[in-house]
Design a protein around this motif. Structure first.
Motif, PDB file in Angstrom:
ATOM      1  N   LEU A 117     -44.363 -23.618  36.219  1.00  0.00           N
ATOM      2  CA  LEU A 117     -43.148 -23.977  36.610  1.00  0.00           C
ATOM      3  C   LEU A 117     -42.763 -22.823  35.682  1.00  0.00           C
ATOM      4  CD1 LEU A 117     -43.572 -27.973  35.574  1.00  0.00           C
ATOM      5  CD2 LEU A 117     -42.981 -26.644  38.189  1.00  0.00           C
ATOM      6  N   GLN A 118     -42.591 -22.454  34.272  1.00  0.00           N
ATOM      7  CA  GLN A 118     -42.046 -21.675  33.463  1.00  0.00           C
ATOM      8  C   GLN A 118     -41.962 -20.369  34.656  1.00  0.00           C
ATOM      9  OE1 GLN A 118     -44.211 -21.462  30.255  1.00  0.00           O
ATOM     10  NE2 GLN A 118     -42.198 -22.958  29.451  1.00  0.00           N
ATOM     11  N   ASP A 119     -43.161 -20.112  34.943  1.00  0.00           N
ATOM     12  CA  ASP A 119     -42.803 -18.697  36.212  1.00  0.00           C
ATOM     13  C   ASP A 119     -42.598 -18.847  37.477  1.00  0.00           C
ATOM     14  OD1 ASP A 119     -44.721 -18.043  34.158  1.00  0.00           O
ATOM     15  OD2 ASP A 119     -46.848 -17.993  35.544  1.00  0.00           O
ATOM     16  N   LEU A 120     -42.485 -19.905  37.361  1.00  0.00           N
ATOM     17  CA  LEU A 120     -41.148 -20.154  38.939  1.00  0.00           C
ATOM     18  C   LEU A 120     -39.909 -20.168  38.903  1.00  0.00           C
ATOM     19  CD1 LEU A 120     -40.899 -20.883  42.180  1.00  0.00           C
ATOM     20  CD2 LEU A 120     -41.054 -23.335  41.461  1.00  0.00           C
ATOM     21  N   TYR A 121     -39.630 -20.820  37.418  1.00  0.00           N
ATOM     22  CA  TYR A 121     -38.109 -20.072  36.758  1.00  0.00           C
ATOM     23  C   TYR A 121     -38.043 -18.960  36.715  1.00  0.00           C
ATOM     24  CZ  TYR A 121     -34.736 -20.727  34.057  1.00  0.00           C
ATOM     25  OH  TYR A 121     -33.066 -20.852  33.198  1.00  0.00           O
ATOM     26  N   LYS A 122     -39.149 -18.368  36.262  1.00  0.00           N
ATOM     27  CA  LYS A 122     -38.631 -16.699  36.054  1.00  0.00           C
ATOM     28  C   LYS A 122     -38.610 -16.127  36.959  1.00  0.00           C
ATOM     29  CE  LYS A 122     -40.720 -16.665  31.467  1.00  0.00           C
ATOM     30  NZ  LYS A 122     -42.131 -16.029  30.780  1.00  0.00           N
ATOM     31  N   LEU A 123     -38.992 -16.401  37.982  1.00  0.00           N
ATOM     32  CA  LEU A 123     -39.055 -15.836  39.405  1.00  0.00           C
ATOM     33  C   LEU A 123     -37.175 -16.209  39.956  1.00  0.00           C
ATOM     34  CD1 LEU A 123     -40.123 -13.801  41.890  1.00  0.00           C
ATOM     35  CD2 LEU A 123     -41.496 -15.840  42.183  1.00  0.00           C
ATOM     36  N   SER A 124     -37.385 -17.567  40.240  1.00  0.00           N
ATOM     37  CA  SER A 124     -35.999 -17.826  40.437  1.00  0.00           C
ATOM     38  C   SER A 124     -34.798 -17.258  40.290  1.00  0.00           C
ATOM     39  CB  SER A 124     -36.192 -18.965  40.890  1.00  0.00           C
ATOM     40  OG  SER A 124     -37.046 -19.996  41.658  1.00  0.00           O
ATOM     41  N   SER A 125     -34.950 -17.177  39.034  1.00  0.00           N
ATOM     42  CA  SER A 125     -33.454 -16.540  37.284  1.00  0.00           C
ATOM     43  C   SER A 125     -33.560 -14.498  38.162  1.00  0.00           C
ATOM     44  CB  SER A 125     -34.237 -16.318  36.546  1.00  0.00           C
ATOM     45  OG  SER A 125     -34.134 -17.885  36.516  1.00  0.00           O
ATOM     46  N   HIS A 126     -35.402 -13.969  38.599  1.00  0.00           N
ATOM     47  CA  HIS A 126     -34.891 -12.684  38.772  1.00  0.00           C
ATOM     48  C   HIS A 126     -34.630 -12.581  40.042  1.00  0.00           C
ATOM     49  CE1 HIS A 126     -36.174  -8.228  38.538  1.00  0.00           C
ATOM     50  NE2 HIS A 126     -36.631  -8.691  39.291  1.00  0.00           N
ATOM     51  N   LEU A 127     -34.592 -13.673  41.336  1.00  0.00           N
ATOM     52  CA  LEU A 127     -34.112 -13.258  42.469  1.00  0.00           C
ATOM     53  C   LEU A 127     -32.484 -13.020  42.518  1.00  0.00           C
ATOM     54  CD1 LEU A 127     -37.322 -14.548  44.908  1.00  0.00           C
ATOM     55  CD2 LEU A 127     -36.189 -12.700  44.283  1.00  0.00           C
ATOM     56  N   ASN A 128     -32.545 -15.134  41.340  1.00  0.00           N
ATOM     57  CA  ASN A 128     -30.731 -14.614  41.763  1.00  0.00           C
ATOM     58  C   ASN A 128     -30.408 -13.889  41.155  1.00  0.00           C
ATOM     59  OD1 ASN A 128     -28.902 -16.785  42.432  1.00  0.00           O
ATOM     60  ND2 ASN A 128     -28.034 -16.653  39.493  1.00  0.00           N
ATOM     61  N   LEU A 175     -30.472 -10.595  40.817  1.00  0.00           N
ATOM     62  CA  LEU A 175     -31.034  -9.625  42.584  1.00  0.00           C
ATOM     63  C   LEU A 175     -29.879  -9.629  43.322  1.00  0.00           C
ATOM     64  CD1 LEU A 175     -34.541  -8.609  42.447  1.00  0.00           C
ATOM     65  CD2 LEU A 175     -33.146  -7.186  41.227  1.00  0.00           C
ATOM     66  N   TYR A 176     -29.870 -10.637  43.715  1.00  0.00           N
ATOM     67  CA  TYR A 176     -28.762 -11.056  45.207  1.00  0.00           C
ATOM     68  C   TYR A 176     -27.725 -11.130  44.499  1.00  0.00           C
ATOM     69  CZ  TYR A 176     -26.735 -14.748  47.500  1.00  0.00           C
ATOM     70  OH  TYR A 176     -25.602 -15.240  48.901  1.00  0.00           O
ATOM     71  N   TRP A 177     -27.235 -11.837  43.387  1.00  0.00           N
ATOM     72  CA  TRP A 177     -25.561 -11.396  43.093  1.00  0.00           C
ATOM     73  C   TRP A 177     -25.786  -9.634  42.984  1.00  0.00           C
ATOM     74  CZ3 TRP A 177     -22.370 -14.492  44.346  1.00  0.00           C
ATOM     75  CH2 TRP A 177     -22.580 -16.021  44.909  1.00  0.00           C
ATOM     76  N   LYS A 178     -26.348  -9.033  41.977  1.00  0.00           N
ATOM     77  CA  LYS A 178     -26.397  -8.084  42.168  1.00  0.00           C
ATOM     78  C   LYS A 178     -25.763  -7.014  42.746  1.00  0.00           C
ATOM     79  CE  LYS A 178     -28.380  -4.032  39.465  1.00  0.00           C
ATOM     80  NZ  LYS A 178     -30.062  -3.552  38.773  1.00  0.00           N
ATOM     81  N   PHE A 230     -18.417  -8.414  48.161  1.00  0.00           N
ATOM     82  CA  PHE A 230     -18.316  -9.448  48.766  1.00  0.00           C
ATOM     83  C   PHE A 230     -17.577 -10.888  48.280  1.00  0.00           C
ATOM     84  CE2 PHE A 230     -21.460  -8.079  52.187  1.00  0.00           C
ATOM     85  CZ  PHE A 230     -20.997  -8.381  52.470  1.00  0.00           C
ATOM     86  N   VAL A 231     -17.138 -11.784  48.575  1.00  0.00           N
ATOM     87  CA  VAL A 231     -16.191 -12.594  47.843  1.00  0.00           C
ATOM     88  C   VAL A 231     -16.053 -13.912  48.598  1.00  0.00           C
ATOM     89  CG1 VAL A 231     -14.160 -12.062  49.048  1.00  0.00           C
ATOM     90  CG2 VAL A 231     -13.957 -12.807  46.277  1.00  0.00           C
TER      91      VAL A 231
END
Length: 227
Positions: free
Chosen positions: A79-90, A92-95, A102-103
């Motif tokens: 669960l901790q690894d999945l959270y880290k992966l999801s946070s990283h993808l999030n 990168l997405y907003w970057k 976009f707005v």
């Protein structure tokens, strides 16, 4: 204070290495991702999940680990690894989203589909913020921006910026141009460039405002990231 709804039930055998976890209000989204993460752990021998019934918001996860390895601990790590992966993808997405300028604008879907008698709540729709005519940057804005743009130079008339990119070979240079072209197409702004083998010469200017605009800066920043 109302008691928080129960999120997890644990059913175990006599072994700490084999347990079934029942996640409430979860479905395939968590089950599939968590199973993938757990199966990459060499200490996990088996992991599978099921959704017993589509009308029941429960996801059952079966986890079996190697002998003397706690399945609870492996689940916690997963669960901790999945959270880290999801946070990283999030992140990168907003970057990338900010890079393309976009707005979010709130609009009412109900008004758009009123003729079809559908009921929708007010939602947020992603649209591109591109004005009909670009606004030329002031001299102060240009100086402030150029100071932050690595390796870009301003021409003498202050209406264009340019940079020469050097790569290992032609394939690397072509890959850079391809990635840059995708961004240029999305923001509807295209560079003046020239390529010979591993060298790419780029000039950026905005013709409809006869000078530099935010689009030039956006594209220059993207190219710096791709180089």
């Amino acid at each position: 204070m109302a008691e928080a709804p129960k999120k997890l039930d644990v059913y175990s055998t006599t072994s700490e290495a084999s347990k079934t976890y029942v996640f409430h209000d979860e479905d395939h989204t968590l089950g599939n991702a968590l199973r993938y993460i757990l199966m990459r752990n060499p200490q996990v021998e088996f992991c599978g999940y099921t959704i017993p019934h589509p009308s029941e918001p429960k996801m059952h996860l079966r986890l079996q680990t190697q002998k003397d390895v706690s399945s609870d601990e492996m689940l916690r790590e997963g669960l901790q690894d999945l959270y880290k992966l999801s946070s990283h993808l999030n992140e990168l997405y907003w970057k990338e989203l900010n890079l393309l300028n976009f707005v979010f604008y709130p609009i009412s879907i109900r008004n758009m589909l009123r003729q079809k008698h559908r009921s929708f709540n007010v939602t947020r729709v992603l649209v591109r913020r591109i004005s009909t005519k670009s606004v030329r940057l002031t001299d102060a804005e240009i100086e402030q921006t150029i100071a932050k743009l690595t390796s870009w130079s301003l021409n003498t008339s202050h209406d264009a910026i340019h940079r020469t990119f050097l790569f290992k070979d032609f394939n690397e240079a072509w890959g850079f141009m391809t990635r840059s072209a995708l961004v240029a197409e999305k923001i509807n702004h295209h560079p003046e460039w020239f390529n010979v083998y591993n060298r790419v010469l780029v000039t950026l200017t905005t013709h409809d405002c006869n000078g530099l605009s935010k689009k030039d800066i956006m594209l220059a920043q993207a190219m710096n990231q791709f180089a």
